[in-house]
Design an enzyme around this catalytic site. Structure first.
Site, PDB file in Angstrom:
ATOM      1  N   TYR A 142      44.944  47.213   5.077  1.00  0.00           N
ATOM      2  CA  TYR A 142      44.888  47.964   3.691  1.00  0.00           C
ATOM      3  C   TYR A 142      45.632  49.413   4.547  1.00  0.00           C
ATOM      4  CZ  TYR A 142      40.238  46.524   1.137  1.00  0.00           C
ATOM      5  OH  TYR A 142      39.759  46.344   0.659  1.00  0.00           O
ATOM      6  N   LYS A 193      41.373  34.209  10.843  1.00  0.00           N
ATOM      7  CA  LYS A 193      42.123  32.658  10.790  1.00  0.00           C
ATOM      8  C   LYS A 193      43.188  32.668  11.573  1.00  0.00           C
ATOM      9  CE  LYS A 193      43.454  30.021   7.634  1.00  0.00           C
ATOM     10  NZ  LYS A 193      42.386  28.865   6.977  1.00  0.00           N
ATOM     11  N   ASP A 226      37.659  31.140   5.785  1.00  0.00           N
ATOM     12  CA  ASP A 226      37.805  29.784   4.256  1.00  0.00           C
ATOM     13  C   ASP A 226      36.069  29.711   4.519  1.00  0.00           C
ATOM     14  OD1 ASP A 226      38.886  28.814   7.110  1.00  0.00           O
ATOM     15  OD2 ASP A 226      39.976  27.301   5.521  1.00  0.00           O
ATOM     16  N   ASP A 250      35.958  42.611   2.671  1.00  0.00           N
ATOM     17  CA  ASP A 250      35.623  43.000   1.885  1.00  0.00           C
ATOM     18  C   ASP A 250      35.270  42.395   1.401  1.00  0.00           C
ATOM     19  OD1 ASP A 250      36.494  44.857  -0.560  1.00  0.00           O
ATOM     20  OD2 ASP A 250      37.507  43.867  -0.758  1.00  0.00           O
ATOM     21  N   ASP A 254      30.816  40.800  -0.784  1.00  0.00           N
ATOM     22  CA  ASP A 254      30.312  40.677  -1.526  1.00  0.00           C
ATOM     23  C   ASP A 254      29.981  39.795  -2.410  1.00  0.00           C
ATOM     24  OD1 ASP A 254      31.820  43.509  -2.747  1.00  0.00           O
ATOM     25  OD2 ASP A 254      33.310  42.819  -3.990  1.00  0.00           O
TER      26      ASP A 254
HETATM   27  C1  IPM Z   1      34.295  48.244  -1.471  1.00  0.00           C
HETATM   28  C2  IPM Z   1      35.317  49.094  -1.997  1.00  0.00           C
HETATM   29  C3  IPM Z   1      36.744  49.132  -1.733  1.00  0.00           C
HETATM   30  C4  IPM Z   1      37.350  48.308  -0.605  1.00  0.00           C
HETATM   31  C5  IPM Z   1      37.621  49.901  -2.517  1.00  0.00           C
HETATM   32  C6  IPM Z   1      36.788  50.854  -3.439  1.00  0.00           C
HETATM   33  C7  IPM Z   1      38.871  50.262  -1.925  1.00  0.00           C
HETATM   34  O1  IPM Z   1      35.273  47.616  -2.536  1.00  0.00           O
HETATM   35  O2  IPM Z   1      34.458  49.697  -0.367  1.00  0.00           O
HETATM   36  O3  IPM Z   1      34.479  47.735  -0.535  1.00  0.00           O
HETATM   37  O4  IPM Z   1      38.640  47.691  -0.714  1.00  0.00           O
HETATM   38  O5  IPM Z   1      37.294  48.587   0.689  1.00  0.00           O
HETATM   39 MG    MG Z   2      34.580  45.643  -1.748  1.00  0.00          MG
END
Ligand code: IPM
Ligand code: MG
Length: 361
Positions: A142, A193, A226, A250, A254
């Site tokens: 990032y 990894k 993975d 990230d 999710d």
């Molecule tokens: C998160 C989001 C952010 C990230 C985006 C919106 C930049 O996906 O907070 O997980 O990738 O960190």
């Molecule tokens: Mg995210």
């Protein structure tokens, strides 16, 4: 009376809708508990681009710096997608993380019993899941340099990002991982990894050293990213505290969120070395497709407010009250669209917020 200032950045899409409900919840809490919460609002993300020409103004950043904590809704949307990276709504979020030094992102994943059928996974697989994903937040791909897209001499293009970590960056996030594990089941899993990427080979080495030197009471294990993503859907109950680098975190968070049935349920805290000035936000995005329709699930933001009370202000009882109120409302069968199933009552964003407020009263 104790007084805390909170920078409220609702942002874009469903941001303003969910933030409104979280502020309503905090308002009840301050009245009930005799604390004084002082809210300062400002535009960030796309809304700030439209109004001021930049995703994060100095003014907004100053508000964040001067406040005891930051609450953020969500940023981004199709309207701003064509812009240069430096001008995109997401930059607001990344700049806040970087400027405030919020290097650790805590994402608790807990299954609410009432929602056990809302998940796409079998109830017996997810029943009892209770884990904490700790994502490094100010390093890795990032922020690494070099980065960018260049046109080569032959007219083709080349895109570059750099996965980079220094040992101090790894040490501090490892300590957050170990400390968190110490308060839970004393088990820490570090995800990397290391079989392919040198930056994460260093990650593994440093995490191992910190464990040996400073946290011999915590059992440390390692997993490749993975495999971890596979294990998360195969047998999520094996996980307790996971610590991992920015991009892996990230993605894995999710994935872990969907164990709970909806990404609309997960709060997060982004903390730095100074505990107080942290940022709290739902892990989901701005959901432009449902923005303005009063359909969003405000629970992730409301639970983020609870995390703020707990982590930044040490207000444990009020935080628990919010979490219990959310649980109670779910037990009563109230559901926003994302967690709706047959036999439950579908409610709007404002109705969900109002029900939680009523429960708190
Ligand atoms: C998160 C989001 C952010 C990230 C985006 C919106 C930049 O996906 O907070 O997980 O990738 O960190
Ligand atoms: Mg995210």
């Amino acid at each position: 009376m104790k007084r805390y200032s909170i920078a409220v950045f609702a942002g874009d899409g469903i941001g303003p809708e969910i933030m409104m409900e979280a502020v309503n919840v905090l308002d009840v809490i301050q009245k009930k508990h005799g604390i004084n919460l002082f809210f300062v609002e400002e535009l960030v993300g796309g809304a700030s681009i439209d109004e001021y020409g930049a995703p994060l103004t100095d003014r907004a950043l100053d508000f964040a710096r001067q406040s005891d904590a930051v609450m953020l809704g969500a940023v981004g949307g199709p309207k701003w997608e064509g812009l240069d990276y430096a001008m995109r709504p997401e930059r607001a979020l990344l700049a806040l993380r970087k400027e405030l030094g919020l290097f650790a992102n805590l994402r608790p994943v807990k299954i609410h019993k009432a929602l056990i059928n809302a998940s796409t996974l079998k109830p017996e697989v997810i029943d009892g899941v209770d884990m904490m994903v700790i994502r490094e937040l100010t390093g890795g791909l990032y922020f690494g340099a070099p980065r960018g897209i260049e046109t080569l001499k032959d007219g083709t293009e080349r895109g570059v990002n750099t996965l980079v970590y220094t040992s101090p960056e790894i040490e501090r996030i490892a300590r957050v991982g170990f400390e968190t594990a110490r308060k839970r089941r004393k088990k820490l899993l570090s995800v990397d990894k290391a079989n392919v990427l040198e930056a994460t080979e260093l990650w593994r080495k440093v995490v191992t050293r910190i464990g040996k030197d400073e946290f011999p009471d915590v059992e440390l294990s390692h997993m490749y990213v993975d495999n971890c993503s596979m294990q998360l859907v195969r047998n999520p109950k094996q996980f307790d505290v996971i610590v991992t680098e920015n991009t892996f975190g990230d993605i894995l968070s999710d994935e872990a969120a969907m164990l709970t049935g909806s990404i609309g349920m997960l709060p997060s805290a982004s903390i730095g070395s100074e505990k107080r000035r942290a940022m709290y936000e739902p892990i989901h995005g701005s959901a432009p497709d449902i923005a303005g329709k009063n359909m969003a699930n405000p629970i992730a933001t409301i639970l983020s407010a609870a995390m703020m009370l707990r982590y930044s202000f040490d207000l444990i009882a009020p935080a628990q009250e919010i979490e219990k109120a959310v649980e109670a409302v779910l037990n009563k069968g109230l559901r926003t669209a994302d967690i709706f199933e047959a036999g439950t009552q579908k409610v709007s964003c404002t109705e969900m917020g109002a029900a939680i407020v009523k429960e708190l009263r």
